[in-house]
Design a protein around this motif. Structure first.
Motif, PDB file in Angstrom:
ATOM      1  N   SER A 184      28.391  65.640  26.470  1.00 47.66           N
ATOM      2  CA  SER A 184      29.735  65.097  26.680  1.00 47.66           C
ATOM      3  C   SER A 184      30.663  66.153  27.268  1.00 47.66           C
ATOM      4  O   SER A 184      31.438  65.878  28.198  1.00 47.66           O
ATOM      5  CB  SER A 184      30.308  64.570  25.362  1.00 47.66           C
ATOM      6  N   ALA A 185      30.582  67.371  26.726  1.00 47.26           N
ATOM      7  CA  ALA A 185      31.418  68.456  27.244  1.00 47.26           C
ATOM      8  C   ALA A 185      31.044  68.796  28.680  1.00 47.26           C
ATOM      9  O   ALA A 185      31.922  69.035  29.520  1.00 47.26           O
ATOM     10  CB  ALA A 185      31.274  69.689  26.351  1.00 47.26           C
ATOM     11  N   TYR A 186      29.755  68.775  28.985  1.00 47.03           N
ATOM     12  CA  TYR A 186      29.290  69.085  30.341  1.00 47.03           C
ATOM     13  C   TYR A 186      29.788  68.037  31.335  1.00 47.03           C
ATOM     14  O   TYR A 186      30.293  68.369  32.412  1.00 47.03           O
ATOM     15  CB  TYR A 186      27.770  69.157  30.347  1.00 47.03           C
ATOM     16  N   ASP A 187      29.657  66.761  30.982  1.00 42.47           N
ATOM     17  CA  ASP A 187      30.095  65.685  31.877  1.00 42.47           C
ATOM     18  C   ASP A 187      31.603  65.756  32.134  1.00 42.47           C
ATOM     19  O   ASP A 187      32.070  65.460  33.234  1.00 42.47           O
ATOM     20  CB  ASP A 187      29.741  64.326  31.276  1.00 42.47           C
ATOM     21  N   ALA A 188      32.357  66.158  31.106  1.00 45.03           N
ATOM     22  CA  ALA A 188      33.803  66.236  31.256  1.00 45.03           C
ATOM     23  C   ALA A 188      34.223  67.380  32.166  1.00 45.03           C
ATOM     24  O   ALA A 188      35.286  67.346  32.784  1.00 45.03           O
ATOM     25  CB  ALA A 188      34.466  66.399  29.877  1.00 45.03           C
ATOM     26  N   VAL A 189      33.372  68.397  32.274  1.00 44.84           N
ATOM     27  CA  VAL A 189      33.716  69.595  33.047  1.00 44.84           C
ATOM     28  C   VAL A 189      33.369  69.435  34.517  1.00 44.84           C
ATOM     29  O   VAL A 189      34.162  69.777  35.406  1.00 44.84           O
ATOM     30  CB  VAL A 189      33.007  70.832  32.456  1.00 44.84           C
ATOM     31  N   PRO A 216      19.965  76.349  36.807  1.00 46.65           N
ATOM     32  CA  PRO A 216      19.362  76.671  35.502  1.00 46.65           C
ATOM     33  C   PRO A 216      19.895  77.997  34.975  1.00 46.65           C
ATOM     34  O   PRO A 216      20.365  78.841  35.741  1.00 46.65           O
ATOM     35  CB  PRO A 216      17.865  76.755  35.820  1.00 46.65           C
ATOM     36  N   CYS A 217      19.799  78.159  33.673  1.00 46.58           N
ATOM     37  CA  CYS A 217      20.382  79.334  33.030  1.00 46.58           C
ATOM     38  C   CYS A 217      19.357  79.957  32.094  1.00 46.58           C
ATOM     39  O   CYS A 217      18.803  79.276  31.225  1.00 46.58           O
ATOM     40  CB  CYS A 217      21.629  78.941  32.249  1.00 46.58           C
ATOM     41  N   ALA A 218      19.095  81.244  32.302  1.00 42.75           N
ATOM     42  CA  ALA A 218      18.177  81.989  31.435  1.00 42.75           C
ATOM     43  C   ALA A 218      18.981  82.890  30.503  1.00 42.75           C
ATOM     44  O   ALA A 218      20.186  83.113  30.699  1.00 42.75           O
ATOM     45  CB  ALA A 218      17.216  82.824  32.272  1.00 42.75           C
ATOM     46  N   LEU A 219      18.301  83.426  29.510  1.00 43.74           N
ATOM     47  CA  LEU A 219      18.968  84.292  28.543  1.00 43.74           C
ATOM     48  C   LEU A 219      19.581  85.504  29.227  1.00 43.74           C
ATOM     49  O   LEU A 219      20.679  85.951  28.870  1.00 43.74           O
ATOM     50  CB  LEU A 219      17.964  84.739  27.476  1.00 43.74           C
ATOM     51  N   ALA A 220      18.903  86.037  30.234  1.00 46.65           N
ATOM     52  CA  ALA A 220      19.415  87.221  30.927  1.00 46.65           C
ATOM     53  C   ALA A 220      20.737  86.943  31.651  1.00 46.65           C
ATOM     54  O   ALA A 220      21.527  87.857  31.867  1.00 46.65           O
ATOM     55  CB  ALA A 220      18.370  87.721  31.928  1.00 46.65           C
ATOM     56  N   ASP A 221      20.984  85.678  32.005  1.00 48.56           N
ATOM     57  CA  ASP A 221      22.216  85.335  32.724  1.00 48.56           C
ATOM     58  C   ASP A 221      23.448  85.446  31.844  1.00 48.56           C
ATOM     59  O   ASP A 221      24.573  85.489  32.358  1.00 48.56           O
ATOM     60  CB  ASP A 221      22.124  83.907  33.283  1.00 48.56           C
ATOM     61  N   ASP A 250      27.847  84.696  23.853  1.00 52.76           N
ATOM     62  CA  ASP A 250      27.318  84.263  22.561  1.00 52.76           C
ATOM     63  C   ASP A 250      28.408  83.832  21.591  1.00 52.76           C
ATOM     64  O   ASP A 250      28.144  83.058  20.670  1.00 52.76           O
ATOM     65  CB  ASP A 250      26.485  85.380  21.927  1.00 52.76           C
ATOM     66  N   ARG A 251      29.617  84.319  21.757  1.00 53.14           N
ATOM     67  CA  ARG A 251      30.702  83.933  20.856  1.00 53.14           C
ATOM     68  C   ARG A 251      31.430  82.681  21.313  1.00 53.14           C
ATOM     69  O   ARG A 251      32.060  82.001  20.502  1.00 53.14           O
ATOM     70  CB  ARG A 251      31.714  85.079  20.733  1.00 53.14           C
ATOM     71  N   SER A 252      31.356  82.366  22.600  1.00 50.03           N
ATOM     72  CA  SER A 252      32.165  81.266  23.123  1.00 50.03           C
ATOM     73  C   SER A 252      31.355  80.172  23.782  1.00 50.03           C
ATOM     74  O   SER A 252      31.864  79.056  23.955  1.00 50.03           O
ATOM     75  CB  SER A 252      33.187  81.808  24.146  1.00 50.03           C
ATOM     76  N   GLY A 253      30.112  80.469  24.181  1.00 52.26           N
ATOM     77  CA  GLY A 253      29.359  79.532  25.000  1.00 52.26           C
ATOM     78  C   GLY A 253      28.335  78.709  24.251  1.00 52.26           C
ATOM     79  O   GLY A 253      28.087  78.893  23.063  1.00 52.26           O
ATOM     80  N   ALA A 254      27.745  77.775  24.994  1.00 51.99           N
ATOM     81  CA  ALA A 254      26.689  76.915  24.464  1.00 51.99           C
ATOM     82  C   ALA A 254      25.610  76.780  25.528  1.00 51.99           C
ATOM     83  O   ALA A 254      25.873  76.915  26.728  1.00 51.99           O
ATOM     84  CB  ALA A 254      27.249  75.552  24.085  1.00 51.99           C
ATOM     85  N   ILE A 267      20.864  74.643  30.676  1.00 48.37           N
ATOM     86  CA  ILE A 267      22.218  74.729  31.233  1.00 48.37           C
ATOM     87  C   ILE A 267      23.089  75.551  30.280  1.00 48.37           C
ATOM     88  O   ILE A 267      23.009  75.391  29.061  1.00 48.37           O
ATOM     89  CB  ILE A 267      22.838  73.335  31.416  1.00 48.37           C
ATOM     90  N   CYS A 268      23.931  76.416  30.842  1.00 48.88           N
ATOM     91  CA  CYS A 268      24.872  77.206  30.046  1.00 48.88           C
ATOM     92  C   CYS A 268      26.285  76.755  30.357  1.00 48.88           C
ATOM     93  O   CYS A 268      26.642  76.510  31.518  1.00 48.88           O
ATOM     94  CB  CYS A 268      24.731  78.699  30.347  1.00 48.88           C
ATOM     95  N   LEU A 269      27.100  76.658  29.323  1.00 50.99           N
ATOM     96  CA  LEU A 269      28.478  76.204  29.462  1.00 50.99           C
ATOM     97  C   LEU A 269      29.363  76.986  28.511  1.00 50.99           C
ATOM     98  O   LEU A 269      29.029  77.157  27.336  1.00 50.99           O
ATOM     99  CB  LEU A 269      28.582  74.707  29.147  1.00 50.99           C
ATOM    100  N   VAL A 270      30.484  77.484  29.037  1.00 48.36           N
ATOM    101  CA  VAL A 270      31.467  78.148  28.189  1.00 48.36           C
ATOM    102  C   VAL A 270      32.851  77.749  28.671  1.00 48.36           C
ATOM    103  O   VAL A 270      33.123  77.733  29.883  1.00 48.36           O
ATOM    104  CB  VAL A 270      31.295  79.685  28.192  1.00 48.36           C
ATOM    105  N   GLU A 271      33.711  77.368  27.741  1.00 49.49           N
ATOM    106  CA  GLU A 271      35.073  76.956  28.059  1.00 49.49           C
ATOM    107  C   GLU A 271      36.059  77.926  27.429  1.00 49.49           C
ATOM    108  O   GLU A 271      35.893  78.337  26.282  1.00 49.49           O
ATOM    109  CB  GLU A 271      35.339  75.541  27.554  1.00 49.49           C
TER     110      GLU A 271
END
Length: 354
Positions: A236-241, A267-272, A306-310, A315-319
């Motif tokens: 839901s958060a991804y679609d809204a963004v 795509p998003c890897a841990l290193a990103d 890690d403190r703000s993102g999901a 897929i990686c997303l941070v608001e």
């Protein structure tokens, strides 16, 4: 006279090294400069202690040989002392060996746990080992399977740490895991803690031990009940963004919506997500800045993922919420500290109407 006296004086190397080691320890303790954080090992004193013990044994044996006028007594006593130390060490290792089971069942069952997981973990399942279990599993594994995750949560004070980390790792997988095998240290998780996962979550102990050094394995059989809601929230958060065009296209796409700045990578890897994020805001009026930022002329909202993102489904997303004052420029990206400055894997700028 004093200089001549100092030249004739013999300095004991052992005593000098011991004083130096203690002096360094005191110097490091005053500003709390511990290289390993809260762990304060004294293994560095081992060599000087062994040297001092050896010199003492040699001096004692040599003195007794001189007093009794028996030359053979010195090497004999030294050999006896070495033999006694060796026997004491062997006896101690037999009583407290991590590789041999004693009457208190001190053996490590990590190999048995790994064998159990190899036989029972299926495609689509996930294995999560908390901080107490992860080190021994890493030691005994030649290669970590892609569906194994080693956590950093301790779970000593509260199970919430493990639950949140386990959920974050489960959501980060390409698809919702069918089952989650949780490997944890004995006594680290109590029965009532499982209720935190929800009333409909089914948890079963599939490999449980009471011995001090054993690992336990628990199975969350209906993991989708645990992970599914988090996937829906993320979607839901991804679609809204991403309904519009990003204001920055780079390694990360950056979207601006009212007072929210969103970063998306797929795509998003841990290193990103390892590099730090910088976010600098230039206000229309410098007086709108907090007091401690006015002298710099811009606001600093740097953050770590890690403190703000999901992360979900690759897929990686941070608001990030922006302040309410008017902004004329936004400068953002990622940076890695290096000698003499910073490296920027990517960076972008947004100019707003002044």
């Amino acid at each position: 006279m004093l200089t001549a006296s100092l030249k004739r004086r013999r300095f004991d190397a052992i005593a000098t090294l011991a004083l130096l080691a203690v002096g360094i320890a005191i110097f490091a303790a005053l500003p709390a400069l511990y290289p390993m954080g809260g762990i304060r090992p004294n293994l560095y004193l081992g060599p000087i202690i062994f040297l001092a013990a050896g010199v003492s044994i040699h001096w004692t044996a040599d003195s007794l040989a001189s007093l009794t006028r028996r030359a053979w007594l010195a090497p004999g006593l030294a050999a006896a002392a070495v033999g006694a130390i060796a026997l004491a060490g062997v006896d101690d290792m037999r009583q407290d060996s991590p590789y041999v089971k004693g009457r208190y069942e001190k053996g490590d069952n990590t190999k048995a746990v790994l064998a159990f997981l190899e036989d029972n973990v299926e495609e689509g399942d996930m294995v999560y080992a908390n901080m107490l279990a992860a080190p021994s599993m890493k030691f005994h594994q030649d290669e970590k399977p892609s569906n194994y995750h080693y956590g950093k949560a301790q779970c000593w004070s509260a199970f919430e740490e493990c639950a949140q980390e386990m959920l974050r790792l489960a959501v980060s997988r390409p698809s919702v895991p069918n089952r989650i095998f949780l490997v944890h240290g004995n006594k680290s998780i109590r029965e009532e803690s499982w209720r935190l996962l929800g009333e409909r979550i089914s948890v079963e102990h599939v490999m449980a031990h009471r011995a001090r050094r054993h690992l336990d394995v628990s199975l969350i059989a209906n993991a989708k009940e645990f992970v599914g809601p988090a996937y829906e929230t993320f979607a839901s958060a991804y679609d809204a963004v991403v309904f519009g065009e990003p204001v920055i296209r780079s390694d990360w796409d950056v979207y601006l919506s009212e007072n929210t700045l969103a970063y998306v990578k797929e795509p998003c890897a841990l290193a990103d997500t390892e590099a730090l994020f910088f976010l600098h805001l230039i206000p229309a009026d410098v007086n709108d800045l907090p007091d401690h930022r006015r002298q710099h002329g811009f606001d600093n909202l740097d953050f770590i993922f890690d403190r703000s993102g999901a992360r979900a489904g690759g897929i990686c997303l941070v608001e990030v919420d922006l302040p309410e004052y008017d902004i004329t420029r936004i400068m953002t990206g990622q940076y890695v500290p290096v000698e003499g400055g910073y490296n920027h894997p990517w960076a972008g700028e947004v100019r707003l109407a002044e």
